[in-house]
Every structure is written in structure tokens, then in C-alpha cells.
Design a protein around this motif. Structure first.
Motif, PDB file in Angstrom:
ATOM      1  N   ALA A   1       0.836  -1.203   0.000  1.00 22.92           N
ATOM      2  CA  ALA A   1       0.000   0.000   0.000  1.00 22.92           C
ATOM      3  C   ALA A   1       0.871   1.254   0.000  1.00 22.92           C
ATOM      4  CB  ALA A   1      -0.920  -0.003   1.228  1.00 22.92           C
ATOM      5  N   GLU A   2       1.946   1.212   0.774  1.00 24.60           N
ATOM      6  CA  GLU A   2       2.848   2.364   0.843  1.00 24.60           C
ATOM      7  C   GLU A   2       3.474   2.627  -0.535  1.00 24.60           C
ATOM      8  OE1 GLU A   2       3.605   4.121   3.745  1.00 24.60           O
ATOM      9  OE2 GLU A   2       5.753   4.553   3.786  1.00 24.60           O
TER      10      GLU A   2
ATOM     11  N   VAL B   1      -6.989  -8.279   8.564  1.00 26.26           N
ATOM     12  CA  VAL B   1      -5.746  -7.561   8.812  1.00 26.26           C
ATOM     13  C   VAL B   1      -5.287  -6.824   7.545  1.00 26.26           C
ATOM     14  CG1 VAL B   1      -4.128  -9.434   8.277  1.00 26.26           C
ATOM     15  CG2 VAL B   1      -3.541  -7.738  10.001  1.00 26.26           C
ATOM     16  N   VAL B   2      -5.591  -7.421   6.394  1.00 25.40           N
ATOM     17  CA  VAL B   2      -5.234  -6.749   5.132  1.00 25.40           C
ATOM     18  C   VAL B   2      -6.038  -5.469   4.978  1.00 25.40           C
ATOM     19  CG1 VAL B   2      -5.356  -6.963   2.612  1.00 25.40           C
ATOM     20  CG2 VAL B   2      -4.466  -8.855   3.976  1.00 25.40           C
ATOM     21  N   LEU B   3      -7.318  -5.563   5.244  1.00 27.36           N
ATOM     22  CA  LEU B   3      -8.177  -4.380   5.130  1.00 27.36           C
ATOM     23  C   LEU B   3      -7.750  -3.304   6.122  1.00 27.36           C
ATOM     24  CD1 LEU B   3     -10.721  -3.122   3.868  1.00 27.36           C
ATOM     25  CD2 LEU B   3     -12.060  -4.172   5.699  1.00 27.36           C
ATOM     26  N   ALA B   4      -7.516  -3.726   7.352  1.00 28.58           N
ATOM     27  CA  ALA B   4      -7.155  -2.753   8.398  1.00 28.58           C
ATOM     28  C   ALA B   4      -5.852  -2.034   8.032  1.00 28.58           C
ATOM     29  CB  ALA B   4      -7.004  -3.461   9.741  1.00 28.58           C
TER      30      ALA B   4
ATOM     31  N   VAL C   1      -3.353   3.784   3.488  1.00 28.30           N
ATOM     32  CA  VAL C   1      -3.920   4.576   2.393  1.00 28.30           C
ATOM     33  C   VAL C   1      -4.686   5.785   2.932  1.00 28.30           C
ATOM     34  CG1 VAL C   1      -5.518   4.552   0.448  1.00 28.30           C
ATOM     35  CG2 VAL C   1      -4.016   2.602   0.840  1.00 28.30           C
ATOM     36  N   VAL C   2      -5.605   5.518   3.839  1.00 27.14           N
ATOM     37  CA  VAL C   2      -6.492   6.602   4.282  1.00 27.14           C
ATOM     38  C   VAL C   2      -5.826   7.422   5.391  1.00 27.14           C
ATOM     39  CG1 VAL C   2      -8.741   7.171   5.238  1.00 27.14           C
ATOM     40  CG2 VAL C   2      -8.508   5.250   3.655  1.00 27.14           C
ATOM     41  N   ALA C   3      -5.472   6.751   6.493  1.00 26.08           N
ATOM     42  CA  ALA C   3      -5.035   7.506   7.674  1.00 26.08           C
ATOM     43  C   ALA C   3      -3.655   8.125   7.481  1.00 26.08           C
ATOM     44  CB  ALA C   3      -5.025   6.611   8.899  1.00 26.08           C
ATOM     45  N   LYS C   4      -2.837   7.515   6.609  1.00 29.89           N
ATOM     46  CA  LYS C   4      -1.493   8.077   6.431  1.00 29.89           C
ATOM     47  C   LYS C   4      -1.385   8.919   5.162  1.00 29.89           C
ATOM     48  CE  LYS C   4       3.369   6.722   6.390  1.00 29.89           C
ATOM     49  NZ  LYS C   4       4.280   5.565   6.396  1.00 29.89           N
TER      50      LYS C   4
ATOM     51  N   PRO D   1      -2.400   6.132  12.667  1.00 27.86           N
ATOM     52  CA  PRO D   1      -2.963   5.265  11.615  1.00 27.86           C
ATOM     53  C   PRO D   1      -3.417   3.912  12.157  1.00 27.86           C
ATOM     54  CG  PRO D   1      -0.895   6.242  10.897  1.00 27.86           C
ATOM     55  CD  PRO D   1      -1.033   6.565  12.345  1.00 27.86           C
ATOM     56  N   ALA D   2      -2.638   3.305  13.030  1.00 30.60           N
ATOM     57  CA  ALA D   2      -3.009   1.990  13.547  1.00 30.60           C
ATOM     58  C   ALA D   2      -4.323   2.068  14.326  1.00 30.60           C
ATOM     59  CB  ALA D   2      -1.894   1.447  14.432  1.00 30.60           C
TER      60      ALA D   2
END
Lengths: 335, 556
Positions: free
Chosen positions: A53-54, A94-97, A103-106, A119-120
Motif C-alpha cells: 500500500a505504501e 488484517v489486510v483491510l485494516a 492509504v487513508v489515515a497516512k 494510523p493503527a
């Protein structure tokens, strides 16, 4: 042409993140010992997802891939998510989280250093609101790896036999069901509880504490945040337990269960979304512990740390503004 | 008397000091260079007025620039010879811009002016201070503030004179070696300065990584001079930091140590004061460290005006040298040209290489880890200042005390994201200064504009009044001649309307005149065939322009 100073200290963001990962290892080892190797698969899934994702987000944003992918901050986020979700959750959880966190929080907030929320904890809150049932399935002690693997990779979920409630959950349920007659001391006789907190959990908590000590020793974190968090939690718990020992759990139980120690050393210490001044750190961590205790004891969720962290994240600019340390030459004594 | 306890300042860093490289050899004399370039402006304050002209013969120690203005110090010929030029030469400054210098060709004879000890104890204070000004004594710690101005007892009696021998920057050892080899004269200078200030006690602060210097000064120090070993922690040599460590006094922002009964000088300055008073020697030379990427790191006694190239030749730069700094690695700057001369502020010439002073790693995002604030000796929050600077939020930057930043470089040194924080602060400061200058200029322009408007209004008013008066007078004259009829008609109009009418009439008259002056253009009155020809040419031209626009660029 560069300007002074021409010398630099050697520690980089990557090294700081490596220290954090290293500090998590003892707890992970104890986790495996107590609850089986399922957690390792979850950590792996989270890490791969986070890096993917990063990389995707960095590419979309036109940022140098090597520079930021190598800082390992995404892996730290991933590990914290894996350690806060149930180890026998299906793989997509865990993949979704992790995807939500990266993606969203960071990155939607501007990437490394720009996110106002942890983010976590954003990911954890989304998961517990969206999938409350799955989020409360923790493995019973002695669940073998093959069984765990089946659960994670989408096998049939026959739950009652294999899962157990977390201690805080068991306590809440016990108090609810017992009504006015419920006694904490009786509930604590149940199978979910061990010596101090949850059965098996006291080991993992010790692992987190050990990692925290390492981070303090390495000066990755300062004492302010963990001390304020743990002391506030203990103080409120002591106050209410002292007044109604039959209705409230002891401070020791509060410290040793849920995510208290993990949060004290690894969650509230996230520098990006937390307060930065020495006094501000005390306020931030103290406030987080206070809200977490309130949600735990009076709210609808078994543990409230994630919500507490997000609520306090909002207050960070204000806290920092009002807790600026006095500058050399402007101290009260200096005239 | 021993000190009870030391105090602390916040933060600081401990870079590898690398001092032993250049302390292995005694201070050596650099050979006399054939030509010396002495900048006139070598201290804070006014640029000295040149006293020599091209072709003049000068003696060693002769004054060639006289102190100009309240804050200034003289400059001298560092050797005997002939003035070859008084002109702008490249200065040892980050900009590399030239400034006025006296160029002296050495005759190799080193013939001195008459000089000898000064009966300082019987001299009035003002005279002694003027002597030091004319001897060119300035602070040798780097700031080059004229020392005589700091040797005037303040309104509050001076309690403590502090000598700064901390020398906290890595690589630099010129003060260390001076203290080891010439401790007696440093103590002598301290005694003289202590007397001039009427100081109750004299302290010397030296970082504890210089045990030889501490021992030498302790051996030389008489009663009433305390030599104090302070913890090695950059920037302990900052004036306010050192005063804090030794006395516990925190000199407030915008105030000076003298207001607290304190005064602080570099040990090198004390040495020069002793030389000036006991021998009549003006400040002609100083000790300079040559270190870093050189074969022979050492300290040299160097005449002011010696080209830095001569020092480099003595040190022997290694092949992978990529730059030369003046000062240390924490606060020094890269010299645009090594042809520039050594000046009174030159404490170190540091030769760099990519391994010794590695190029900065790529800058990453700030993660607000707060490491910078933990190390800031001014108790600032550098990362907040960085955010404010980046977002051009200059008001907030000042509110968070940007101008208390001493640019020591600790924050950049520790930043895990490799952010050049000090560069951001330099930029923000200069932006704020530029804005303040602009605002001042705009304010002045507004005042000028308003004054001009007012003046124009006043002139218009006065003109109108004059016209009205004139009109009234004319009317009166007419009335007197033409009888009552016209007078009756005119008298209905008020004086204000009269003035207006007169103005309109005057304006109409002016317009008529201007119109008559306008010349017709030569294309205004053309015959039809000529006009057609012109139109055709214009069309062609327009077409050509369009064609050019679509034509592909020529290949070269």
C-alpha cells in the motif's frame, strides 16, 4: 552548496523504526508461546500489505519510492495493527485494516509526518465498529497452529469451542449479566483470567514492558508519555476500586489487561500524531488514559484506548500551543 | 577559591571533537607571505577610514585604518612594506563579495614602529580604552566586537569577568594551544581586564576535554582567578551558555551580560590585551588551526592579511579535498575562494572531504519526534519553527522566538529526517528582515504620498482662491464701467459659484491651447491611393507573422 552544520548525527528515521520493531520482538515471542504461531502469519500479512500500500501510494503521489519505503514506518504501523487485532481473525481483516491505515489515515493526509491521527488506531476503530463480532474472537489457550491457520485462511469458524473472550470483555459481560448482584471478585474466577490480567496475557504485557524499557534506554521515547499514561490509568482505577471494589476492577487488572502497556510504550508514543512538548506529553497521555478508562468501565466497547487516542489526537495542536516550554532568556527568573 | 557547583544549559550535542589531530605540534610561525591583504572592516561596527595611500611605505604595527564611529577598532600593517593598492578584494565570507582592503607588499625586513610597555595603571580609563581601540583589539572568539567597549564598567559594578576557553567546536584547537603555551600572558590579560572593569572575581571556563590547557592555566593563575573545568558539551562556548554554566545567570533575550554584572571575553582576546599593554603590540596576528583533511594538522601564528592559500600550503590538503571551511564544522562556512585573507575572526581553516564532512543525506518529512527540541540550547521547538517557516507563517515563527535561535546547528545535527533546520531558520529570519524593510519603505512611501496629496490640494485651493479674487476684482472693474444692469445679473451668483466658474473658464482656455498645439500625424490626411497601398502592406505583414508562427523551428 550546503551550509553548516557540516556534521550530522547518524541516527535516521529508519533506525528509529528499527528500534521500535526490535522492541516489539520479545512480546511477539511470548505471544507465540502463549497463543500459537497464528500471530506470525498475521504480522506477515500486515507487513506485506503495508509495504504494498505504501509503495502504491508513493507512486501515485510521485514520491521517491526507495527513500520512504525504506524508512520502515509502514512496517511499524502494520505490526501494531496485527498485534491489536485478534490473531485468529480471517486474513482479509488484517489486510483491510492495514490498507485503511496506510492509504487513508497516512497517505490521504499527506504521508509520513503529516497524519493527525494515529494510523493503527484509525484502522482498529474502523474494524471494531464494522466487525464487532470478529473483533472479539480471541483464541482459547492451546489452540493449535493448524487450527489457527484454517481460521485465518478462511476455514469454517466453529467458534465457541476455540475462542475465548478477552478479560475486559469477560468482566463487562459478567457485570452486565450479574446485574446488581455481580461481584468482580467472582467474575475473576472465570477461565479468561490469569494471575494478574487475562490468562496468558500477563506474559505478553511483560514483553511489551520490556520493549518499552528498551525504547527508553535507546532514547527513542521519553518517559513522559508512558509514565503519564500508566499512572493516570492506575490512579483512576485505584480511586474507583477503592470506592466500590465489588463493581470495579483493581488497578493491577487495568494495567495488565487490554492494550494498556502496549499503548503506553508503543501507541501514545507515536510522535507524529501526539503532543510534543514535555508538559503536553503528560497532558496527552494522561487524557488518553482517562478517556480509555471511562470507555472501558462505562462505555459499550471492551477497550477504549483506540478511541481515546483518536480523541486526544484532535486536541494535540491545542495542547502543544498551551504547553510551550519557556525559551532561554525568557524564563520567569530572567529579567 | 573553588567553585561550589556548575549549572546546566538545556540540550546540546556531543560531536566527535577530533581535537587531538592538531594539538600534537606546538604553535608554529607561518613564513612571511610576499603580499598581505588587510581588510579594513574586521570588527563589528563602522568600517575604519584608510590612513594610507598607494605607494606609501608602512612599518610593522603602523595603523592603516582608523576606527570610525562609536563602534569600531583600528587595523594595522602586519609587516613592513609598501602599500600596493587600496581596493576591493574578495573577503572570507560566505558571499565571497569583495570589500575595501589595503594590499601591502612585504619588504621582508619586519621593521617595527616604536613600541613598548604602557604605564596602564596610571592611565585614565578612557585613555586606556582608546589605546586598545587604536591597537585594534577585538573579540577573537569569532564575533570580533571591539573589546574596549566591553571594558567600560557598566552602571552596575562588574561582579565577574569570565574568560571563555571552552572552544566547543570540533577540530578547532587554537585557544587550546594558546592556553597551553601562553597561559601566563592570558592570565596577565585577564588581570588587566579585571582591573579595568573593577571585577570582584575572574573565572576561566574550559571544557574538560582540554586537561593540558586547564593545568597550564591553573599553574599560571594567581589568586583571584578561578580556572573551571566545565563538561564538554557543544555549544558550551556560546557566551550566554558559558555564563549560565559558570554563574547560573540566564541572560535574558535582548539584554547584555554587563547588565547582570558579568563580562565575557575569549582567552585569545585576553592574550592580545596583554601583548598590547605590556609590549605595545597592536593586533597583527592570531593563532589559526589548520585541520581536517590535511597531511599536517597544526596551529599557526598567522599575520592578519595572509592568504588562506598560504595556510593551506602549510597544512597540505589531501587529494580528495572538496572544500575549505572557515570556522568549525558546526558553525563555520565554506569559503568561496581560498585566495581570501585571514582576518581577526579566522580561528580555523577546516579542510573538508566527502568522507570527513559527508554530503547531507536526502531530506525527509518531519516526524515531529522532538529530538531537535531536546537538544536545543535555547530551549526552542525547532520543528515548530520549521513548520511555521515552511508555511511562511512568520508571525507565529516570531511568537515562538525564532530570533532567540543562535544557529548553533544542534537541531540539524540530530534530525533523523536530515532536515537542514538551521538553513530554514536563516531563510525565515532573512525573509522577516526583508519584509520589515519593505514595510518600513512602504510606510515611508505612504507618508510621502499623503504629504504630496495634501500639498497638491492646498495648492489647488490657493490657486482657486486667487482666481476668485481676481475674477471679483475684474467684475468690480467692469461694473464700475458698464453700469448697473450687469452688476444686478452678476450679483445673484454666490462667491463660491464665482470661483467655480472662474476655474471652468481657466480649464477651457487651457484645453483650447493644448488642442491648437497638437500637430496632425503625417498619416492623417492621405490620398486614397496611398491609403490602399498601406493597407495592402499591413495585410501582407499579418500573413507573414501567421506563417512564421506555424513554421517548425529551424534545425541547427
Amino acid at each position: 552548496m550546503s551550509h553548516s552544520p557540516y556534521l550530522r548525527d547518524s541516527r535516521s528515521v529508519r533506525q528509529i523504526m528499527l528500534h521500535v520493531l526490535l522492541a516489539l520482538l520479545p512480546a511477539i515471542g511470548l505471544y507465540v508461546w502463549q497463543f500459537g504461531a497464528g500471530i506470525v502469519l498475521q504480522l506477515l500479512l500486515a507487513s506485506v500489505t503495508a509495504l504494498a500500500a505504501e509503495a502504491l501510494m508513493l507512486k501515485l503521489r510521485g514520491k521517491p519510492l526507495g527513500l520512504y519505503l525504506g524508512d520502515l514506518s509502514a512496517v511499524v504501523t502494520a505490526w501494531l495493527i496485527a498485534l491489536t487485532l485478534p490473531p485468529i481473525g480471517p486474513w482479509w481483516m488484517v489486510v483491510l485494516a492495514t490498507s485503511i491505515a496506510i492509504v487513508v489515515a497516512k497517505h490521504l493526509y499527506g504521508g509520513l509526518g503529516q497524519n493527525p491521527f494515529n494510523p493503527a488506531m484509525v484502522a482498529f476503530c474502523v474494524m471494531i465498529v464494522a466487525f464487532p463480532a470478529l473483533m472479539s474472537q480471541w483464541p482459547a489457550a492451546g489452540l493449535d497452529f493448524q487450527h489457527q491457520l484454517d481460521l485465518i485462511l478462511g476455514g469454517h469458524r466453529q467458534l465457541d469451542a476455540i475462542t475465548s473472550a478477552t478479560p475486559l470483555d469477560a468482566l463487562r459481560t459478567g457485570l452486565r449479566e450479574g446485574g446488581a448482584d455481580a461481584r468482580v471478585a467472582e467474575i475473576l474466577q472465570g477461565p479468561a483470567f490469569g494471575l494478574l490480567g487475562g490468562s496468558g496475557w500477563e506474559w505478553i504485557v511483560a514483553g511489551f514492558a520490556l520493549g518499552g524499557a528498551y525504547l527508553l534506554w535507546q532514547r527513542v521515547i521519553t518517559w513522559h508519555l508512558p509514565a503519564a499514561f500508566l499512572l493516570t490509568m492506575a490512579a483512576i482505577a485505584l480511586l474507583l476500586w477503592g470506592m466500590h471494589p465489588e463493581r470495579f476492577a483493581s488497578p493491577l487488572l487495568h494495567l495488565a489487561s487490554g492494550g494498556t502497556v502496549l499503548a503506553a510504550f508503543f501507541i501514545v508514543t507515536d510522535p507524529v500524531s501526539g503532543a510534543t512538548t514535555p508538559k503536553g506529553k503528560l497532558v496527552f497521555a494522561g487524557g488518553t488514559a482517562f478517556i480509555a478508562y471511562m470507555i472501558r468501565s462505562f462505555g459499550n466497547y471492551p477497550d477504549g484506548i483506540a478511541f481515546a487516542v483518536l480523541l486526544m489526537n484532535i486536541c494535540v495542536p491545542l495542547i502543544d500551543m498551551y504547553t510551550q516550554p519557556s525559551v532561554f532568556g525568557h524564563k520567569r527568573g530572567a529579567r | 577559591m573553588m567553585l561550589d557547583r556548575l549549572f546546566k544549559f538545556h540540550g546540546g550535542v556531543k560531536p566527535d571533537s577530533r581535537k587531538s589531530d592538531s594539538t600534537g605540534r606546538p604553535i608554529a610561525q607561518l613564513p612571511l607571505p610576499p603580499q598581505l591583504v588587510v581588510p579594513l572592516h574586521q570588527s563589528i561596527g563602522g568600517t575604519p577610514r584608510p590612513l594610507v595611500r598607494v605607494g606609501d611605505r608602512v612599518l610593522k604595527g603602523e595603523r592603516i585604518g582608523a576606527a570610525e564611529g562609536a563602534i569600531s577598532a583600528a587595523v594595522h600593517a602586519p609587516t613592513s612594506g609598501i602599500v600596493k593598492a587600496v581596493e576591493d578584494r574578495t573577503m572570507p565570507h560566505p558571499s565571497g563579495l569583495p570589500a575595501a582592503c589595503v594590499v601591502i607588499e612585504a619588504d621582508g625586513e619586519e621593521r617595527w614602529i616604536d613600541h613598548g610597555p604602557l604605564p596602564w595603571q596610571s592611565m585614565p580609563g578612557d585613555e586606556l580604552r582608546d589605546f586598545l581601540r587604536d591597537a585594534g583589539i577585538v573579540g577573537l572568539g569569532g564575533a570580533t566586537f571591539p573589546s574596549h567597549l566591553k571594558l567600560r564598567p557598566g552602571a552596575k559594578p562588574t561582579d565577574t569577568l569570565v574568560l571563555n576557553g571552552a572552544e566547543c567546536e570540533p577540530f578547532i584547537t587554537c585557544d587550546d594551544m594558546l592556553m597551553r603555551e601562553r597561559a601566563g600572558e592570558i592570565v596577565r590579560g585577564a588581570t588587566i581586564m579585571g582591573r579595568m572593569l573593577g571585577a570582584r572575581r575572574v573565572m576561566v571556563g574550559i571544557e574538560d576535554n582540554k586537561p593540558e590547557a586547564i593545568a597550564a592555566l591553573r599553574a599560571a593563575a594567581g589568586d583571584g582567578i578561578e580556572v573551571v573545568a566545565i563538561p564538554t558539551l557543544y555549544p558550551a562556548g556560546g557566551e550566554k551558555q558559558l555564563l549560565r554554566v559558570l554563574t547560573g545567570v540566564e541572560v535574558a533575550a535582548g539584554r547584555r551580560p554587563v547588565e547582570y554584572g558579568l563580562q565575557c571575553f575569549n582567552v585569545g582576546t585576553a592574550y592580545r590585551v596583554a601583548r598590547a599593554i605590556d609590549h605595545g603590540e597592536p593586533l597583527l596576528s592570531r593563532v589559526v588551526t589548520v585541520a581536517g583533511n590535511v597531511e599536517r594538522p597544526a596551529n599557526y601564528e598567522v599575520l592578519i592579511g595572509t592568504p588562506i592559500d598560504a595556510l593551506l600550503a602549510a597544512g597540505g590538503p589531501k587529494p580528495d579535498t572538496d572544500r575549505v571551511l572557515m570556522g568549525g564544522p558546526m558553525m563555520g562556512f565554506a569559503l568561496p575562494s581560498t585566495a581570501a585573507p585571514v582576518i581577526k575572526a579566522t580561528n580555523c581553516v577546516l579542510v573538508g572531504s566527502p568522507t570527513l564532512l559527508p554530503p547531507p543525506r536526502p531530506e525527509m518529512a518531519c516526524i515531529r519526534c522532538g529530538t531537535c527540541s531536546r537538544h536545543c540550547p535555547a530551549d526552542l521547538q525547532p520543528f515548530e519553527l520549521y513548520w511555521f517557516g515552511r508555511s511562511h507563517n512568520f508571525g507565529k515563527a516570531q511568537e515562538y522566538h525564532l530570533f532567540d535561535c543562535i544557529e548553533c546547528g544542534c537541531c540539524s545535527y540530530v534530525c533523523p529526517s536530515n532536515i537542514p533546520l538551521v538553513d530554514y531558520f536563516r531563510f525565515t529570519k532573512s525573509e522577516i528582515w526583508a519584509r520589515e524593510r519593505e514595510k518600513a519603505a512602504a510606510d515611508a512611501a505612504r507618508v510621502r504620498f499623503e504629504a504630496r496629496n495634501e500639498r497638491q490640494e492646498r495648492e489647488k485651493r490657493e490657486k482657486a482662491e486667487k482666481l476668485a479674487a481676481k475674477a471679483a476684482a475684474t467684475r468690480k472693474k467692469l461694473n464700475d464701467g458698464d453700469g448697473d444692469e450687469a452688476a444686478a445679473a452678476e450679483s445673484t451668483a454666490s462667491p463660491a459659484e464665482e470661483a467655480k466658474k472662474a476655474l471652468i473658464a481657466a480649464a477651457l482656455e487651457r484645453a483650447k491651447q493644448q488642442k491648437s498645439q497638437v500637430k496632425p500625424r503625417n498619416t492623417d490626411d492621405l490620398p486614397a491611393d496611398k491609403q490602399a497601398e498601406i493597407d495592402e502592406i499591413e495585410t501582407r505583414r499579418a500573413r507573414a507573422a501567421r506563417h512564421d508562427a506555424v513554421k517548425p523551428p529551424e534545425q541547427s
